[in-house]
Design a protein around this motif. Structure first.
Motif, short mmCIF file in Angstrom:
data_model
loop_
_atom_site.label_atom_id
_atom_site.label_comp_id
_atom_site.label_asym_id
_atom_site.label_seq_id
_atom_site.Cartn_x
_atom_site.Cartn_y
_atom_site.Cartn_z
N GLN A 1 0.82 -1.46 0.04
CA GLN A 1 -0.42 0.37 -0.13
C GLN A 1 0.83 1.38 -0.61
N THR A 2 1.57 1.55 1.02
CA THR A 2 2.77 2.55 0.59
C THR A 2 3.74 2.56 -0.47
N ALA A 3 3.77 1.46 -0.73
CA ALA A 3 4.60 1.28 -2.66
C ALA A 3 3.57 2.33 -3.14
N ALA A 4 2.69 1.85 -3.11
CA ALA A 4 1.58 2.35 -3.92
C ALA A 4 1.12 3.93 -4.01
N ARG B 1 14.20 2.41 -1.73
CA ARG B 1 15.00 3.44 -0.47
C ARG B 1 13.36 4.08 -0.11
N ASP B 2 13.20 4.84 -1.21
CA ASP B 2 11.64 5.93 -0.95
C ASP B 2 10.95 5.67 -0.22
N VAL B 3 10.23 3.79 -0.46
CA VAL B 3 9.18 3.36 0.17
C VAL B 3 9.78 2.79 1.20
N ALA B 4 11.47 2.98 1.80
CA ALA B 4 11.52 2.83 2.74
C ALA B 4 10.94 3.42 3.99
N GLU B 5 11.72 4.64 3.38
CA GLU B 5 11.76 6.45 4.31
C GLU B 5 10.40 6.36 4.45
N ALA B 6 9.11 6.06 3.57
CA ALA B 6 7.95 6.75 3.86
C ALA B 6 7.08 5.56 4.95
#
Length: 172
Positions: A30-33, A46-51
């Motif tokens: 969901q976050t990756a979406a 990395r962007d997904v992990a940060e979010a």
């Protein structure tokens, strides 16, 4: 490079299907979406992990790659649309009610699954250029679903909605 065994642990965890693992994987997807919606497929793990407020390395227990995240996002979006369209088609409702239900469910589904549907629609062209089995399957499912219904204009300017199943008729 040494093999950490993370892929084997991930596969075992997916197969085991514990509620906490499934919930966390779903949260990551969901976050990756949302991240892909905002930044496109150029976004990184990395962007997904940060979010998520997590370490990028911890994501690999749940997903193998950014491509896998995209595949899950698209799979969920497409599966939901196909399931709803089939349920509408198989209902006992009349043609006009089926059309209304299909349109309502598609709009509602897009709103409820916005990041997933947005990513699916935005990346469909890139997916079509891939040569993977997954990409071929997505394109085939998309074409089959689209082929089942279409809008056509008649010579008098009226729009006809056609569902190619024998259970539906053209509206004039």
């Amino acid at each position: 490079m040494a093999n950490s065994g993370i892929e084997a642990r991930r596969k075992a965890a997916i197969q085991d299907g514990s509620a906490s693992y499934v919930a966390r994987r779903k949260e990551i997807i969901q976050t990756a979406a949302h991240v892909f919606k905002e930044r496109g497929f150029a976004a990184t793990l990395r962007d997904v992990a940060e979010a998520l407020g997590a370490d990028r390395a911890s994501l690999y227990y749940y997903v193998g790659s950014k491509d896998e995240l995209l595949q899950e996002i698209v799979r969920e979006a497409l599966a939901r649309d196909i399931e709803v369209a089939e349920a509408v088609r198989n209902s006992d409702s009349g043609t006009e009610d089926k059309i209304r239900a299909l349109i309502t469910s598609m709009v509602t589904g897009y709103a409820e699954n916005y990041p997933h549907m947005h990513v699916y629609i935005e990346d469909l062209g890139r997916i079509a250029r891939q040569d993977s089995e997954w990409a071929k399957q997505v394109i085939q499912q998309t074409r089959e679903t689209t082929r089942r219904w279409s809008c056509r204009s008649s010579p008098g300017g009226a729009t006809t909605f056609l569902w190619t199943s024998p259970q539906w008729r053209c509206l004039e």
